[in-house]
Design a protein around this motif. Structure first.
Motif, PDB file in Angstrom:
ATOM      1  N   ARG A  45       0.745  -1.279  -0.036  1.00 60.93           N
ATOM      2  CA  ARG A  45      -0.577   0.262  -0.144  1.00 60.93           C
ATOM      3  C   ARG A  45       1.145   1.147   0.002  1.00 60.93           C
ATOM      4  NH1 ARG A  45      -3.180   2.534   4.471  1.00 60.93           N
ATOM      5  NH2 ARG A  45      -2.794   0.783   5.776  1.00 60.93           N
ATOM      6  N   LEU A  76      -4.546  -0.949  -3.065  1.00 62.95           N
ATOM      7  CA  LEU A  76      -4.338   1.165  -2.928  1.00 62.95           C
ATOM      8  C   LEU A  76      -5.361   1.291  -1.266  1.00 62.95           C
ATOM      9  CD1 LEU A  76      -3.700   3.842  -3.774  1.00 62.95           C
ATOM     10  CD2 LEU A  76      -5.973   3.705  -4.852  1.00 62.95           C
ATOM     11  N   LEU A  77      -6.697   0.853  -1.228  1.00 62.96           N
ATOM     12  CA  LEU A  77      -7.656   1.088  -0.022  1.00 62.96           C
ATOM     13  C   LEU A  77      -7.123   0.464   1.362  1.00 62.96           C
ATOM     14  CD1 LEU A  77     -11.703   0.428  -1.515  1.00 62.96           C
ATOM     15  CD2 LEU A  77      -9.867   2.510  -0.371  1.00 62.96           C
ATOM     16  N   GLY A  78      -6.247  -0.440   0.959  1.00 63.86           N
ATOM     17  CA  GLY A  78      -5.520  -1.720   2.256  1.00 63.86           C
ATOM     18  C   GLY A  78      -6.617  -2.313   3.026  1.00 63.86           C
ATOM     19  N   LEU A  79      -7.157  -3.528   1.641  1.00 65.07           N
ATOM     20  CA  LEU A  79      -7.985  -4.379   1.780  1.00 65.07           C
ATOM     21  C   LEU A  79      -7.122  -5.324   1.396  1.00 65.07           C
ATOM     22  CD1 LEU A  79     -10.703  -2.954   0.122  1.00 65.07           C
ATOM     23  CD2 LEU A  79     -10.718  -2.964   2.057  1.00 65.07           C
ATOM     24  N   LEU A 104      -6.159   7.997   2.898  1.00 68.91           N
ATOM     25  CA  LEU A 104      -5.749   7.037   2.151  1.00 68.91           C
ATOM     26  C   LEU A 104      -4.259   8.134   1.315  1.00 68.91           C
ATOM     27  CD1 LEU A 104      -7.851   6.486  -1.686  1.00 68.91           C
ATOM     28  CD2 LEU A 104      -6.926   4.742   0.648  1.00 68.91           C
TER      29      LEU A 104
END
Lengths: 617, 617
Positions: free
Chosen positions: A256, A296-299, A324
């Motif tokens: 990320r 990117l979203l941290g998922l 973000l």
């Protein structure tokens, strides 16, 4: 009374009399820029009076101030200040029609919508001063003014933007400009004429990341910057990166940080090139494959690699850039376009947007060639899609002399069927150092045509030539002799290379064939997305049997469709709704569950017999 | 058939037959806790069957699991699992009725609403596993389950909370618990039974900051922590702090950091005391005067000090705690209660909430004594308010021996009218070291009654006593001799001290009188808010003429009304709507614009003649 004609659009309207040019234009469906809502404040609605039947009142003081004598002499007036009683011919100069008919400065011929509906609007607001008799708070007075002048109700304000309010309200003589997101949230307050409103669209690929800096109201592209995806050191492809997240306890965080830092760098570079402050960027759109989106979203992308490959989310999402750690305007939002499935990401949806196949009657096959080949088939009535593991051959991976499409890569090959002499074209015309995906397709197609490769993919051992020889791993064909190229080695295509391409093309062909059978309709054209797509020769694609289409079907490269789609969604919020609808409506076929696909895959390994006349010899 | 009686509420209902206890209770308007919606999953709806007319089916395996033999022997059952066909007496034990009839553990007698409607709800959700035939994303499946089971539509999810989804969905066997803010935004996902849901209410005063840690669903107060406002070194009062923001280029930022750090410290302290993790705190409410509100949000307070004193905003606001750098649950929201004006803050609105004067027919005068005295008058039909600059006297400021209400402060004085001997009570019964606000009022009232101070506030020079003497600044009266107290100095009340109190009380009396004239109605009771309010003797207030009320009007200290109001708004979202309505409806009178107030102020300087019999001598 009389007829008013607006140029350059040639729209006409009957003048009922007594209205100003701005009102007449609105009635005629002609768009003239005006951020004060026709209140004679912003001076944006400049027009040129080319012909007139009446005598006009002289320009007001305000018009003289804004236009200056040079413009007034040329017939310039402000549309909101100028009342027409008779007929006239009015030209809307480019600066006043800025949101119209903008064409992407490069790439394909797909136009932006004639009149943009950006997600951000700017309004010039005049807010009343509080008096001791009627003290209302700054924010409530601002809301009231916007509601009164522009009819926007139930507004909110970002708490960071709110901090600018007391100063802005008291310092900008000509009123302040409120930037409003989606007609609901105030995200910035600034001085009148503080430069254009910027946005940036990102296409995050597994290999490359591209950012497009755009002037949102003018619809103009100001700068394009790209970089290698900095996650590559953690894994060349999506699956390796997902594994890395499982193995390293901080893996997900590292990936990320890497991509966020990359976006921030591209934002800085693009801003520098365009000479703007990154804080002027007030909106971002992002597309990418599902794994890139999740990282990117941290998922956690873990379950993308485990059957049935469910994504964490698929719907579009808006969130604050600051959440973000993306460094643009402090109250700016990021719009992530919707996904379809674990391996059909928002990049594929964006390609559909850019290709306009969702609006067309024509049955279209859209293919994004890559390690994962996304295949979409259909038209405005129905669309189906799937994703196939094509392997890295289309990107030069697992090929003896394979390389990415960079300087010196062979991208086009020509083989004389008599002499088997080879002509070739390399990227940047450098000496050949390897072969990229489109080059491999071109080489194999030419070898088929020259009879060197047979129906099943095996080399024709009846041919005698220096170029066709026994190598370490079976037969190989020499494209470039050691003394002809900078590597000082013979550049060859091996039997194994051909097999790799057969696997890759079989995955695409079988996937597309399955979709064709689901839809029970034949594609009438093929759109090839991705950087490689533009460089694949339709005849070559036909020769190797990349698509289940007849030989005369158009095969059209549409360039970076994903990036283009992201730009469209950045500039026009209707495109975001379209994208959401495409994602919801499109049917997804999971190939790993399909026995039919396995059968089709095996039969698609062969090259088409139609051109395999050499086999007969 | 038969009658069902629910204890301890004594509500009854006719049993139509065939329904379970949870359904019957709902119909009877009896609240039993259940977060799975009666789906036999959560085990929260324990009840005790005290009498029964029928024979019951034996407890199910699930009931036996949850309750254990010890409970079952005592008559415990799960309400959702137990169908009643005849009459019965059912007791709802405290753990199952947790949201009911909660009383503030200290302070006043104002009860929380019988049934709370917290802004946060928790739902136990079972989400279907995706299959290869029907792959839907985690989030969309979660939304679907919540909509199907609880009817909540159009949900959103905080992007930080979203990160917990893939793991939560696959790790919690008994389903996951979603915490939903205001029935619209998912802000947390956790395991079943991961401890209670916490919130914290803050009252940010110019001098002290108090934080209340509450169990949101049980409505229980777990810990109260307070601290001096760390902004005090930058200025004792609001106006000095506003000036500091103008003088120091980083002034506003320094004040903001100071208060945020203070809140974070109180959050940590309260969490430690209650043995919880600060991340369990999922909601905050904040009240304070307008300047404190603005400084916390990072809004420039400059214009609060310039006529007509407009606040930047007045409406209530919800924002993410992370956007204020407040370290609680990462997706938690902060609710700032609404303000009325530059000098009537959300603390005053919260006092109204706590006092319930907005619901009552009784004409109530609510006064918060402080440097700025907020004065509110009215009832449920109409309310008016103003703010007066009372100066620091009520807090012991500008008084020779003045001090804050801390250990050793004289808070109550008794003067023998014959001998002029002085008895006194100090805080914590320590030796007297100074005099606080309520002590000053008490001392002056006693001096009036003893004839030492006359109608106009001047000392009675006809009295001869060692205690009444000429000091450096005119007459002074000795409360405590040097040898009687730890300071080794005589503690005195000077003529100047009396004048300071006269100014302060005149401000309050004149403001209240003006409101009375606007409303054309007399207050039937007085509520005194603030820590000092509880310690002011109603008779003393009457003697000095603090309020324009008759001598037999009730004067009631309501303790920290602001903090209590913040707690109410934390526990019940209807109280937030009430607060917003109070702020919108209440009429604000700007005193600086009122000539009438100037007149009233001058005439209010005197002490009431009714008790001024000494003047006659």
């Amino acid at each position: 009374m009389g007829r008013i004609r607006f140029l350059p659009l040639k729209k006409e309207i009957e003048n009922g009399g007594g209205r100003n040019i701005l009102q007449l234009a609105t009635e005629a469906g002609v768009y003239i820029q005006s951020i004060c809502g026709g209140k004679k404040k912003c001076g944006k609605c400049k027009v040129i009076i080319e012909e007139i039947e009446q005598s006009l009142a002289p320009p007001s003081d305000f018009e003289q101030d804004i236009l200056g004598p040079g413009h007034i002499d040329k017939g310039y007036r402000l549309a909101c200040c100028t009342v027409l009683t008779g007929g006239a011919v009015i030209r809307i100069p480019e600066e006043s029609q800025a949101r119209r008919q903008v064409i992407l400065t490069s790439g394909t011929s797909y136009a932006y919508p004639a009149k943009l509906q950006p997600v951000l609007d700017q309004y010039l607001v005049e807010v009343q001063t509080p008096t001791i008799q009627s003290v209302r708070a700054d924010l409530e007075r601002l809301y009231m003014s916007i509601e009164d002048d522009f009819g926007l109700k139930h507004l909110t304000i970002d708490p960071i933007a709110l901090r600018k309010l007391p100063f802005s309200l008291r310092s900008y003589e000509k009123g302040l400009v409120a930037t409003i997101w989606d007609k609901q949230e105030i995200i910035d307050l600034q001085k009148e004429a503080q430069g254009p409103l910027m946005g940036m669209a990102f296409d995050i690929g597994t290999t490359t990341v591209v950012g497009y800096l755009m002037d949102l109201l003018a619809g103009k592209r100001l700068s394009v910057k790209s970089a290698m995806n900095p996650q590559i050191p953690f894994g060349d492809d999506v699956i390796t990166r997902i594994s890395f997240c499982q193995e390293d306890p901080h893996g997900q965080k590292k990936l990320r940080s890497a991509i966020v830092q990359c976006l921030n760098t591209l934002i800085l570079e693009a801003s520098q090139e365009a000479g703007i402050d990154p804080c002027q960027i007030m909106e971002l759109t992002v597309v990418g494959n599902t794994a890139m989106h999740h990282l990117l979203l941290g998922l956690d992308p873990k379950y993308l690699a485990i059957s049935p490959f469910p994504p964490v989310m698929t719907n579009a999402m808006d969130l604050k850039a600051r959440d973000l750690n993306i460094r643009i305007g402090p109250s700016a939002n990021v719009h992530l376009l919707p996904l379809k499935a674990g391996f059909v990401g928002s990049d594929a949806i964006a390609c559909v947007l850019a290709s306009r196949m969702h609006l067309s009657k024509t049955e279209t096959l859209l293919v994004d060639l890559g390690t994962n080949g996304e295949i979409l088939l259909g038209n405005r009535n129905r669309m189906v899609c799937c994703s196939t593991a094509a392997g890295p051959a289309f990107e030069g991976g697992h090929i003896s002399w394979g390389m990415r499409a960079a300087s010196g890569a062979i991208e086009k090959v020509d083989i004389d069927p008599e002499t088997l002499d080879v002509q070739m074209k390399t990227i940047h015309e450098s000496g050949p150092v390897g072969i990229c995906g489109s080059g491999l397709i071109s080489a194999v197609a030419e070898m088929i045509r020259a009879g060197i490769i047979l129906h099943r993919g095996n080399f024709n051992d009846k041919i005698t030539s220096d170029r066709l020889r026994e190598g370490k791993q079976g037969f190989e064909f020499v494209l470039s002799w050691a003394e002809e190229n900078p590597t000082a080695h013979d550049i060859v295509i091996t039997q194994k290379d051909v097999s790799e391409l057969q696997m890759a093309k079989a995955a695409i062909q079988a996937g597309a064939t399955l979709l064709k059978e689901v839809l029970t309709r034949d594609p009438q054209r093929v759109f090839l997305a991705g950087a490689g797509g533009n460089f694949i020769d339709p005849a070559d694609a036909c020769t190797i049997g990349l698509f289940p289409t007849s030989t005369n079907t158009d095969i059209i490269g549409i360039g970076n469709g994903a990036g283009q789609g992201a730009c469209l969604a950045l500039l026009d919020k209707r495109k975001r709704r379209d994208a959401q609808r495409i994602a919801e409506k499109m049917e997804y076929i999971e190939l790993s569950a399909s026995d039919k696909f396995q059968e089709l895959f095996v039969s698609s390994m062969f090259f088409p017999t139609a051109v395999d006349f050499s086999d007969i010899f």
